[in-house]
Design a protein around this motif. Structure first.
Motif, short mmCIF file in Angstrom:
data_model
loop_
_atom_site.label_atom_id
_atom_site.label_comp_id
_atom_site.label_asym_id
_atom_site.label_seq_id
_atom_site.Cartn_x
_atom_site.Cartn_y
_atom_site.Cartn_z
N TYR A 133 32.25 -2.81 -44.76
CA TYR A 133 31.29 -2.64 -45.86
C TYR A 133 29.98 -2.03 -45.36
O TYR A 133 29.42 -1.12 -45.98
N SER A 134 29.48 -2.52 -44.24
CA SER A 134 28.18 -2.06 -43.72
C SER A 134 28.23 -0.63 -43.20
O SER A 134 27.19 -0.01 -43.01
N GLN A 135 29.44 -0.11 -42.98
CA GLN A 135 29.57 1.27 -42.51
C GLN A 135 29.66 2.27 -43.67
O GLN A 135 29.71 3.48 -43.45
N HIS A 136 29.69 1.73 -44.89
CA HIS A 136 29.75 2.63 -46.06
C HIS A 136 28.47 3.47 -46.11
O HIS A 136 27.38 2.99 -45.81
N LYS A 137 28.60 4.73 -46.51
CA LYS A 137 27.47 5.66 -46.47
C LYS A 137 26.31 5.23 -47.36
O LYS A 137 25.16 5.60 -47.12
N SER A 138 26.58 4.42 -48.40
CA SER A 138 25.51 3.99 -49.29
C SER A 138 24.76 2.77 -48.77
O SER A 138 23.70 2.42 -49.29
N TYR A 139 25.30 2.13 -47.73
CA TYR A 139 24.69 0.88 -47.26
C TYR A 139 23.31 1.14 -46.68
O TYR A 139 22.31 0.53 -47.08
N ASP A 140 23.20 2.07 -45.73
CA ASP A 140 21.92 2.35 -45.07
C ASP A 140 20.93 3.06 -46.01
O ASP A 140 19.72 2.88 -45.89
N LYS A 141 21.45 3.84 -46.95
CA LYS A 141 20.57 4.64 -47.81
C LYS A 141 20.12 3.90 -49.06
O LYS A 141 19.08 4.20 -49.62
N ASP A 142 20.93 2.97 -49.53
CA ASP A 142 20.64 2.35 -50.81
C ASP A 142 20.52 0.84 -50.73
O ASP A 142 19.47 0.25 -51.01
N VAL A 143 21.61 0.17 -50.30
CA VAL A 143 21.66 -1.29 -50.34
C VAL A 143 20.68 -1.93 -49.36
O VAL A 143 19.85 -2.77 -49.76
N PHE A 144 20.74 -1.56 -48.09
CA PHE A 144 19.91 -2.20 -47.09
C PHE A 144 18.41 -2.05 -47.36
O PHE A 144 17.65 -3.01 -47.23
N PRO A 145 17.91 -0.84 -47.74
CA PRO A 145 16.47 -0.70 -48.03
C PRO A 145 15.99 -1.63 -49.14
O PRO A 145 14.88 -2.16 -49.08
N LYS A 146 16.82 -1.80 -50.19
CA LYS A 146 16.44 -2.69 -51.27
C LYS A 146 16.33 -4.14 -50.79
O LYS A 146 15.39 -4.86 -51.14
N ILE A 147 17.33 -4.54 -50.02
CA ILE A 147 17.31 -5.90 -49.47
C ILE A 147 16.10 -6.08 -48.56
O ILE A 147 15.39 -7.11 -48.62
N GLN A 148 15.84 -5.10 -47.73
CA GLN A 148 14.73 -5.19 -46.78
C GLN A 148 13.39 -5.29 -47.49
O GLN A 148 12.50 -6.04 -47.06
N LYS A 149 13.25 -4.58 -48.59
CA LYS A 149 12.00 -4.61 -49.35
C LYS A 149 11.74 -6.00 -49.93
O LYS A 149 10.62 -6.51 -49.90
N ILE A 150 12.80 -6.62 -50.43
CA ILE A 150 12.67 -7.98 -50.98
C ILE A 150 12.27 -8.96 -49.88
O ILE A 150 11.38 -9.80 -50.08
N LEU A 151 12.88 -8.84 -48.73
CA LEU A 151 12.57 -9.75 -47.63
C LEU A 151 11.14 -9.55 -47.13
O LEU A 151 10.45 -10.51 -46.77
#
Length: 476
Positions: A133-151
């Motif tokens: 899942y974490s290797q999906h191309k959308s993870y670094d560009k979309d999912v992870f930045p959103k999570i990081q911003k919340i944290l």
């Protein structure tokens, strides 16, 4: 008429039924080896021995084991003390730690990631699924930045609280009183020399040490043991795993003794010594709590052994712990008594493992039916598996955990060599030295039902002691 009931009741009682002068105190190897694992309480062990010096017996088999193991125990203890001392001193460096927004964000990120990688039964996803899942191309560009911003927003909101936490933390660090006296390697080394001299004086006291064996005597006893240990009528059958070690024999000068017969030899020697001596009661001082010596529930000597001893010698026998022996023989403080109790309860009785090697020597691999039957059993090997290079030199055995519907560890094999895998050079292939052997007692899962989702490491000796998989990994 022989009073067997009295013998059994006395073996279960916490009290000694006769005057101390009528008791023979027999010392096991673990007592002697425990005494050299401390530079703070070692004198209690000596004091207790000296109090009963005229009624003390140390079997020659115990003496041999002690001489074989004491240097290793001292070396391992020195390493332990040195590491412990460094850890305590490193508390001073904690004052450099700062709780800030970046620290909290990183902590939350790590915690979230680990929480997601729990087993599916716990509401997460498998580690393999998460990696995909974490290797999906959308993870670094979309999912992870959103999570990081919340944290990061959470961390910013808590910044004032973090500042207060820093102040309180620094105050606590300044108030810590550090003492490494109990872990002073130099002090330990100097006191050990005195301690070994004291033990030597006890060994050389008239009548204390058992008569030296002849090879003929050993061979005769081992013949009897081989006949009786198969029906589990002698202590020591739980040590059968020692025959699978690199050398199944202990060499002492010109003498050759089978390691797995150590406890049985002690028992044979003790009965041979006691019979016709007019001794009324024998008190065996030992912290060996394996089920071939004691009842698991009561921790008292097995009924079969009590009866066997009475039949062969005419004497009553009971077993007490090192802590009980020391407490009844010295003016030890309650705090030191409790520490001795903890030390002796937390270390296995097997004298070769009183201070465990820092690295486990056995890898346990999960296998489905096809892999178990067609690879592990038929080919005497195990295929592509990830093993870090740092572990390779320590691994000597492999065991197999059969997955559902068996859900238990059933077989083991000695490792001949570990080579790169043909399918994947980043992984390893394990070649066995001979055919896999079945465990006398298979090891089922414990409370942790996900304990064997991947390969794990333990000490080989534990395969013959653990009641379930949880106990295999209790120290790792």
């Amino acid at each position: 008429m022989v009073d067997y009931l009295k013998a059994l009741l006395l073996s279960e009682s916490k009290q000694l039924h006769v005057d101390d002068s009528e008791i023979l105190y027999v010392i096991d190897t673990n007592y002697l080896l425990y005494s050299i694992q401390t530079s703070v309480r070692e004198h209690y062990y000596i004091e207790a021995l000296n109090k009963h010096i005229s009624h003390l017996y140390i079997p020659f088999s115990v003496y041999i084991e002690f001489l074989n193991d004491y240097r290793k125990i001292i070396s391992e203890t020195e390493k332990f003390l040195s590491t412990s001392s460094k850890m305590i001193k490193s508390l001073n460096e904690l004052n450099q730690l700062e709780f800030n927004k970046d620290w909290l964000t990183e902590l939350l990120t790590t915690q979230l990631t680990e929480q997601m990688k729990t087993s599916p039964s716990n509401g997460g996803i498998s580690r393999n699924s998460f990696n995909t899942y974490s290797q999906h191309k959308s993870y670094d560009k979309d999912v992870f930045p959103k999570i990081q911003k919340i944290l990061e927003q959470i961390s910013e909101t808590l910044s004032v609280s973090l500042s207060n936490l820093n102040t309180d933390f620094q105050n606590e660090i300044e108030n810590i009183e550090l003492s490494t006296t109990d872990f002073d390697v130099t002090l330990y080394q100097s006191k050990m020399q005195e301690h070994l001299n004291a033990l030597s004086n006890i060994f050389n006291h008239e009548g204390v040490l058992g008569k030296e064996y002849s090879q003929e005597k050993i061979d005769n006893w081992e013949q009897t043991i081989s006949e009786r240990v198969t029906d589990q009528s002698l202590p020591g059958y739980k040590d059968n795993g020692k025959d699978n070690q690199e050398s199944p024999y202990r060499i002492f000068g010109s003498l050759k003794l089978r390691k797995s017969y150590g406890d049985a030899l002690l028992w044979m020697e003790l009965m041979d010594f006691v019979k016709n001596k007019g001794i009324e009661q024998v008190v065996f001082v030992s912290d060996d709590n394996k089920s071939d010596w004691v009842n698991p529930e009561t921790k008292t000597m097995k009924q079969e052994l009590v009866v066997d001893f009475l039949q062969k010698t005419g004497a009553y026998v009971k077993k007490i712990s090192s802590e009980t022996f020391i407490s009844s023989s010295t003016s030890i403080s309650d705090s030191d008594r409790q520490l001795i109790k903890i030390e002796t309860e937390n270390v296995n009785d097997d004298s070769n493992n009183l201070v465990s090697d820092s690295e486990p020597d056995c890898i346990i691999v999960p296998a489905r039916t096809y892999g178990f039957e067609n690879v592990f059993m038929d080919k005497n090997e195990w295929y592509s598996i990830k093993i870090s290079n740092s572990r390779l030199k320590h691994l000597k055995y492999i065991a197999v955990y059969r997955t559902h519907p068996y859900s238990e560890i059933t077989h083991f094999a000695k490792i001949k060599k570990i080579v790169p895998s043909d399918e994947d050079p980043t992984k390893k292939r394990i070649i066995f030295d001979g055919n896999p052997q079945p465990l006398e007692q298979t090891i089922p899962l414990g409370v942790n039902l996900s304990a064997m989702q991947s390969s794990r490491y333990t000490h080989f000796k534990k395969l013959f002691e653990a009641k379930n998989v949880d106990e295999l990994f209790s120290e790792f």
